[in-house]
Design a protein around this motif. Structure first.
Motif, PDB file in Angstrom:
ATOM      1  N   ALA A 211       0.782  -1.210  -0.032  1.00  0.00           N
ATOM      2  CA  ALA A 211      -0.040   0.134   0.276  1.00  0.00           C
ATOM      3  C   ALA A 211       0.796   1.329   0.030  1.00  0.00           C
ATOM      4  N   PRO A 212       0.383   2.574  -0.382  1.00  0.00           N
ATOM      5  CA  PRO A 212       1.140   3.805  -0.375  1.00  0.00           C
ATOM      6  C   PRO A 212       1.593   3.662   1.077  1.00  0.00           C
ATOM      7  N   GLY A 213       2.812   4.274   0.848  1.00  0.00           N
ATOM      8  CA  GLY A 213       3.545   4.682   2.429  1.00  0.00           C
ATOM      9  C   GLY A 213       3.930   3.534   3.063  1.00  0.00           C
ATOM     10  N   VAL A 214       3.419   2.338   2.899  1.00  0.00           N
ATOM     11  CA  VAL A 214       4.130   1.075   3.700  1.00  0.00           C
ATOM     12  C   VAL A 214       5.285   0.390   2.929  1.00  0.00           C
ATOM     13  N   ASP A 215       6.374   0.154   3.641  1.00  0.00           N
ATOM     14  CA  ASP A 215       7.457  -0.641   2.887  1.00  0.00           C
ATOM     15  C   ASP A 215       7.342  -2.076   3.161  1.00  0.00           C
ATOM     16  N   LEU A 216       8.095  -2.995   2.470  1.00  0.00           N
ATOM     17  CA  LEU A 216       8.015  -4.406   2.571  1.00  0.00           C
ATOM     18  C   LEU A 216       7.943  -4.649   4.078  1.00  0.00           C
ATOM     19  N   LEU A 217       9.049  -4.285   4.899  1.00  0.00           N
ATOM     20  CA  LEU A 217       9.046  -4.767   6.307  1.00  0.00           C
ATOM     21  C   LEU A 217       7.940  -4.473   7.216  1.00  0.00           C
ATOM     22  N   ARG A 218       7.061  -3.031   7.061  1.00  0.00           N
ATOM     23  CA  ARG A 218       6.359  -2.660   7.901  1.00  0.00           C
ATOM     24  C   ARG A 218       4.879  -3.589   7.397  1.00  0.00           C
ATOM     25  N   SER A 219       4.742  -4.109   6.286  1.00  0.00           N
ATOM     26  CA  SER A 219       3.896  -4.798   5.972  1.00  0.00           C
ATOM     27  C   SER A 219       3.521  -6.072   6.451  1.00  0.00           C
ATOM     28  N   ILE A 220       4.715  -6.478   7.265  1.00  0.00           N
ATOM     29  CA  ILE A 220       4.492  -7.727   7.946  1.00  0.00           C
ATOM     30  C   ILE A 220       4.681  -7.587   9.347  1.00  0.00           C
ATOM     31  N   ALA A 221       3.814  -8.483  10.110  1.00  0.00           N
ATOM     32  CA  ALA A 221       3.442  -8.097  11.309  1.00  0.00           C
ATOM     33  C   ALA A 221       4.732  -8.097  12.233  1.00  0.00           C
ATOM     34  N   ASP A 222       4.749  -7.313  13.307  1.00  0.00           N
ATOM     35  CA  ASP A 222       5.790  -7.375  14.048  1.00  0.00           C
ATOM     36  C   ASP A 222       6.046  -8.392  14.702  1.00  0.00           C
ATOM     37  N   ASP A 223       5.059  -9.258  15.251  1.00  0.00           N
ATOM     38  CA  ASP A 223       5.313 -10.443  16.011  1.00  0.00           C
ATOM     39  C   ASP A 223       5.525 -11.813  15.196  1.00  0.00           C
TER      40      ASP A 223
END
Length: 325
Positions: free
Chosen positions: A196-208
């Motif tokens: 999505a706009p403004g979301v990079d690959l790593l932030r698109s994956i759950a932190d847990d």
């Protein structure tokens, strides 16, 4: 099984190897974000079967490293590295196997030098012929926009600083990548590759995100140590050379792979969201295709998720083509 450094033309390559010195050579090429040790189970199985199995850390990775220049990571550089490695190992021919980004390298080894790479197996990523209508990244962007899917992560990787988010915390980046592309990860938590706009690959994956079942803490630490030392710029530079690859390979337009070939993919591999369309056309481009195998329930990290099945398929392929003779 040993690791050692092999001097080649302009590059010293770190390899994991096993098997008799006079055994038929099988070269195993890893992808992103992996290392030669990703093939440990295959190196052991092939060596036990009498092959000399060699898995290098590729250009830009691990103990091999390489040039800082982005333009030094084209498909021709990567094929050249494998040609040089075969020669440095004292051989004239070998079978080449590749996974993820290593699959395009393996396909191109067989495409460009069938005299040296006498058979080829690709895992996860099918052969993708050169498109005649222009370079790939504008086409990727246009397709994503028309479909309303967001940006394909490969498009985002074209940015000069795309690797920076990975370098901030290699352990978290690697944990998220292995989790999001694994077959044991539920559908909703797998990555589709589209952002999505403004979301990079790593932030698109759950932190847990948790480590996959096949990835022990000790094995994971091998990746963390390597990428903490070398960073992610070299590996991401492979993606930044996609359009340059297109420019350099006009002479390969419409050429087919004629050596015996094999393709294996996981049923739940997220890469199929953006590369899977090429699977149906494989018989048109691989004129001696010996098998297409879809491993039920498997994800992207095939040779580690399903080591026994992959080993059996590779050994069956090698037996069928008489590679041990």
């Amino acid at each position: 099984m040993i690791q050692r450094d092999v001097p080649t033309d302009g590059l010293t390559q770190r390899v994991l190897e096993a098997g008799p010195d006079d055994g038929p050579l099988v070269l195993l090429i890893h992808g992103f974000p992996e290392l030669g040790v990703s093939w440990r189970a295959q190196v052991a199985a092939l060596a036990q079967a009498g092959f000399r199995a060699v898995a290098p850390d590729m250009r830009g990775y691990g103990g091999t490293g390489g040039p800082e220049e982005t333009e030094a990571h084209t498909i021709l550089h990567l094929v050249d590295d494998m040609v040089d490695l075969v020669r440095a190992l004292g051989r004239e021919t070998c079978v080449v196997v590749g996974h993820d980004w290593g699959a395009p390298v393996a396909w191109h080894c067989a495409l460009i030098r069938p005299d040296m790479f006498t058979a080829v197996a690709g895992l996860s990523v099918p052969f993708q012929p050169r498109r005649p209508k222009g370079p790939p990244t504008p086409a990727m962007a246009a397709i994503s926009k028309r479909a309303g899917l967001g940006d394909l992560y490969i498009s985002r990787f074209q940015a000069p600083d795309a690797h920076a988010a990975f370098d901030v915390d290699p352990a978290t980046a690697l944990r998220k990548m292995f989790h999001a592309y694994d077959g044991a990860t539920p559908d909703a938590r797998q990555s589709t590759g589209f952002l999505a706009p403004g979301v990079d690959l790593l932030r698109s994956i759950a932190d847990d995100a948790a480590l996959p079942p096949w990835l022990s803490p000790e094995h994971f630490q091998e990746y963390v140590d390597a990428f903490t030392k070398t960073g992610f710029k070299g590996p991401v530079d492979w993606y930044r050379c996609l359009d340059r690859n297109w420019e350099l390979t006009a002479w390969l337009q419409d050429r087919r792979i004629t050596v015996p070939s094999l393709f294996i993919v996981g049923e739940r591999d997220p890469v199929r969201h953006y590369a899977g369309a090429q699977e149906a056309g494989l018989p048109d481009w691989l004129t001696d295709l010996r098998g297409r195998h879809v491993l039920s329930g498997a994800g992207h990290w095939l040779q580690q998720e399903r080591a026994d099945e992959v080993n059996a398929l590779l050994l069956g392929f090698l037996s069928e083509i008489g590679a041990a003779d």
